[in-house]
Design a protein around this motif. Structure first.
Motif, PDB file in Angstrom:
ATOM      1  N   LYS A   1     -48.039 -52.069   9.998  1.00 15.11           N
ATOM      2  CA  LYS A   1     -47.773 -53.328  10.692  1.00 15.11           C
ATOM      3  C   LYS A   1     -47.905 -53.125  12.194  1.00 15.11           C
ATOM      4  O   LYS A   1     -47.527 -52.068  12.717  1.00 15.11           O
ATOM      5  CB  LYS A   1     -46.350 -53.826  10.390  1.00 15.11           C
ATOM      6  CG  LYS A   1     -46.139 -54.309   8.973  1.00 15.11           C
ATOM      7  CD  LYS A   1     -44.669 -54.597   8.710  1.00 15.11           C
ATOM      8  CE  LYS A   1     -44.065 -55.579   9.670  1.00 15.11           C
ATOM      9  NZ  LYS A   1     -42.655 -55.905   9.333  1.00 15.11           N
ATOM     10  N   PRO A   2     -48.398 -54.119  12.922  1.00 10.74           N
ATOM     11  CA  PRO A   2     -48.504 -54.014  14.384  1.00 10.74           C
ATOM     12  C   PRO A   2     -47.126 -53.955  15.047  1.00 10.74           C
ATOM     13  O   PRO A   2     -46.132 -54.428  14.479  1.00 10.74           O
ATOM     14  CB  PRO A   2     -49.240 -55.300  14.791  1.00 10.74           C
ATOM     15  CG  PRO A   2     -49.859 -55.813  13.532  1.00 10.74           C
ATOM     16  CD  PRO A   2     -48.961 -55.381  12.420  1.00 10.74           C
TER      17      PRO A   2
ATOM     18  N   HIS B   1     -43.278 -56.045  14.173  1.00 13.13           N
ATOM     19  CA  HIS B   1     -41.928 -55.481  14.040  1.00 13.13           C
ATOM     20  C   HIS B   1     -40.966 -56.172  14.999  1.00 13.13           C
ATOM     21  O   HIS B   1     -39.831 -56.502  14.622  1.00 13.13           O
ATOM     22  CB  HIS B   1     -41.954 -53.979  14.338  1.00 13.13           C
ATOM     23  CG  HIS B   1     -42.547 -53.149  13.245  1.00 13.13           C
ATOM     24  ND1 HIS B   1     -41.861 -52.831  12.089  1.00 13.13           N
ATOM     25  CD2 HIS B   1     -43.766 -52.564  13.137  1.00 13.13           C
ATOM     26  CE1 HIS B   1     -42.627 -52.081  11.310  1.00 13.13           C
ATOM     27  NE2 HIS B   1     -43.793 -51.905  11.920  1.00 13.13           N
ATOM     28  N   ILE B   2     -41.409 -56.380  16.236  1.00 16.62           N
ATOM     29  CA  ILE B   2     -40.552 -57.023  17.230  1.00 16.62           C
ATOM     30  C   ILE B   2     -40.232 -58.459  16.804  1.00 16.62           C
ATOM     31  O   ILE B   2     -39.068 -58.878  16.835  1.00 16.62           O
ATOM     32  CB  ILE B   2     -41.232 -57.015  18.617  1.00 16.62           C
ATOM     33  CG1 ILE B   2     -41.464 -55.576  19.086  1.00 16.62           C
ATOM     34  CG2 ILE B   2     -40.384 -57.779  19.637  1.00 16.62           C
ATOM     35  CD1 ILE B   2     -42.321 -55.466  20.336  1.00 16.62           C
ATOM     36  N   ALA B   3     -41.256 -59.195  16.401  1.00 19.05           N
ATOM     37  CA  ALA B   3     -41.059 -60.589  15.992  1.00 19.05           C
ATOM     38  C   ALA B   3     -40.142 -60.690  14.787  1.00 19.05           C
ATOM     39  O   ALA B   3     -39.236 -61.542  14.745  1.00 19.05           O
ATOM     40  CB  ALA B   3     -42.409 -61.234  15.688  1.00 19.05           C
ATOM     41  N   ASP B   4     -40.329 -59.833  13.802  1.00 25.37           N
ATOM     42  CA  ASP B   4     -39.499 -59.866  12.598  1.00 25.37           C
ATOM     43  C   ASP B   4     -38.029 -59.610  12.932  1.00 25.37           C
ATOM     44  O   ASP B   4     -37.128 -60.248  12.375  1.00 25.37           O
ATOM     45  CB  ASP B   4     -39.983 -58.827  11.584  1.00 25.37           C
ATOM     46  CG  ASP B   4     -41.301 -59.215  10.935  1.00 25.37           C
ATOM     47  OD1 ASP B   4     -41.729 -60.369  11.115  1.00 25.37           O
ATOM     48  OD2 ASP B   4     -41.910 -58.339  10.280  1.00 25.37           O
TER      49      ASP B   4
ATOM     50  N   PHE C   1     -39.922 -69.775  16.439  1.00 25.52           N
ATOM     51  CA  PHE C   1     -39.147 -69.753  15.193  1.00 25.52           C
ATOM     52  C   PHE C   1     -39.857 -70.539  14.094  1.00 25.52           C
ATOM     53  O   PHE C   1     -39.946 -70.072  12.944  1.00 25.52           O
ATOM     54  CB  PHE C   1     -37.752 -70.329  15.447  1.00 25.52           C
ATOM     55  CG  PHE C   1     -36.776 -70.076  14.336  1.00 25.52           C
ATOM     56  CD1 PHE C   1     -35.985 -68.949  14.336  1.00 25.52           C
ATOM     57  CD2 PHE C   1     -36.640 -70.973  13.279  1.00 25.52           C
ATOM     58  CE1 PHE C   1     -35.077 -68.701  13.323  1.00 25.52           C
ATOM     59  CE2 PHE C   1     -35.745 -70.745  12.258  1.00 25.52           C
ATOM     60  CZ  PHE C   1     -34.958 -69.608  12.274  1.00 25.52           C
ATOM     61  N   LYS C   2     -40.372 -71.718  14.435  1.00 27.08           N
ATOM     62  CA  LYS C   2     -41.044 -72.539  13.426  1.00 27.08           C
ATOM     63  C   LYS C   2     -42.331 -71.884  12.942  1.00 27.08           C
ATOM     64  O   LYS C   2     -42.672 -71.939  11.748  1.00 27.08           O
ATOM     65  CB  LYS C   2     -41.346 -73.932  13.994  1.00 27.08           C
ATOM     66  CG  LYS C   2     -41.922 -74.876  12.956  1.00 27.08           C
ATOM     67  CD  LYS C   2     -42.051 -76.296  13.482  1.00 27.08           C
ATOM     68  CE  LYS C   2     -42.569 -77.224  12.381  1.00 27.08           C
ATOM     69  NZ  LYS C   2     -42.702 -78.612  12.875  1.00 27.08           N
ATOM     70  N   LYS C   3     -43.046 -71.231  13.865  1.00 30.04           N
ATOM     71  CA  LYS C   3     -44.289 -70.563  13.493  1.00 30.04           C
ATOM     72  C   LYS C   3     -44.028 -69.428  12.502  1.00 30.04           C
ATOM     73  O   LYS C   3     -44.807 -69.199  11.567  1.00 30.04           O
ATOM     74  CB  LYS C   3     -44.989 -70.022  14.744  1.00 30.04           C
ATOM     75  CG  LYS C   3     -46.302 -69.326  14.461  1.00 30.04           C
ATOM     76  CD  LYS C   3     -46.936 -68.819  15.760  1.00 30.04           C
ATOM     77  CE  LYS C   3     -48.244 -68.081  15.482  1.00 30.04           C
ATOM     78  NZ  LYS C   3     -48.863 -67.572  16.740  1.00 30.04           N
TER      79      LYS C   3
END
Length: 290
Positions: free
Chosen positions: A230-231, A235-238, A274-276
């Motif tokens: 995974k990029p 990881h940061i976004a998750d 968040f919606k994305k």
């Protein structure tokens, strides 16, 4: 006599209240637990260790002085039982009351690209041990200016260390990509949980982490992708989404407060992000748990 859990609780409470704690390390005790994301650490120990600090490892089997930065992941493998020693923990706010102190925290002793371990000879060990002993005595005194005195002790240890030759006994890396990925993931996790709206998320992009780890962002990205598939950004976004859901479900913070706490400049950016990622707006998640 207090049980161990109670003693640790008292230790942590005192540390958070005063922003500083010095103590003698007992090899027979379980030790003190504390949040490294909040506290700097200086310790004087003897024995045989392997220190893992950021993406490097250091081996030592003699008296050493160690400098821990709360923003840099580190761990220690004890090869031979640890004899008694000394340690102190302190917050950045406790020490940084002057430009001089701020520059000391930016010294090679605490920077990720520097060397946090110094080997000590018998005379140096005695000098540093004497300073720690004074700290421990004075922190329990009623002297009106003891905080300033303790800051001077910390600064004195740092200056004594800066005069010494840093150790460069770096152990061989097993796998560079795995090591840097492990450091990145641990550093990411140490930013959480978000406990106050006044202390927002600091590292939000791959570039932020790369700068903090003193590596090129391309090297960080390729290592993380190679090891995890995974990029870095994923990881940061998750992790941000996971924290956002927890804050929406378990706090009474407004969506705007949560947005700022997670490092978003505007609430609209947070809502769109968040919606994305989830297909829902933040208020919808909160409404499900009312």
């Amino acid at each position: 006599m207090k049980n161990n859990a109670s003693a640790v609780s008292d230790f942590n409470a005192e540390l958070k209240l005063k922003g500083f704690k010095a103590y003698e390390v007992d090899s027979k005790a379980a030790g003190h637990n504390y949040s490294r994301k909040d506290f700097y650490k200086i310790s004087l120990t003897s024995g045989k260790f392997v220190f893992h600090y950021a993406d490097r490892s250091f081996e030592t089997d003699e008296p050493i002085l160690f400098f821990g930065n709360p923003r840099i992941p580190y761990s220690c493998e004890i090869v031979k039982p640890t004899p008694d020693g000394y340690a102190c923990l302190f917050t950045e706010d406790f020490l940084k009351l002057s430009e001089r102190s701020e520059s000391l925290l930016q010294s090679p002793l605490f920077k990720i690209g520097g060397t946090p371990i110094l080997k000590l000879d018998k005379k140096q060990k005695g000098t540093i041990a004497a300073i720690f002993q004074k700290m421990i005595v004075d922190q329990d005194s009623t002297y009106a200016y003891k905080d300033e005195l303790i800051r001077n002790y910390i600064n004195l240890i740092i200056h004594e260390a800066l005069k010494m030759q840093p150790s460069e006994n770096v152990a061989g890396e097993k796998n560079a990509a795995q090591r840097i990925t492990s450091v990145f993931l641990e550093l990411l996790e140490r930013q959480f949980p978000i406990e106050s709206t006044e202390r927002p998320l600091q590292l939000k992009t791959a570039q932020d982490f790369a700068q903090n780890l003193a590596v090129h962002v391309n090297h960080l990205n390729s290592s993380v992708k190679e090891v995890t598939g995974k990029p870095t950004t994923a990881h940061i976004a998750d992790r941000i989404i996971s924290e956002a859901k927890a804050l929406l479900q378990h706090t009474d913070w407004s969506v705007t407060e949560i947005a700022y706490a997670l490092g978003f400049e505007y609430p609209t950016y947070f809502n769109n992000f968040f919606k994305k990622k989830t297909g829902q707006i933040p208020k919808a998640i909160r409404a499900m748990h009312l």
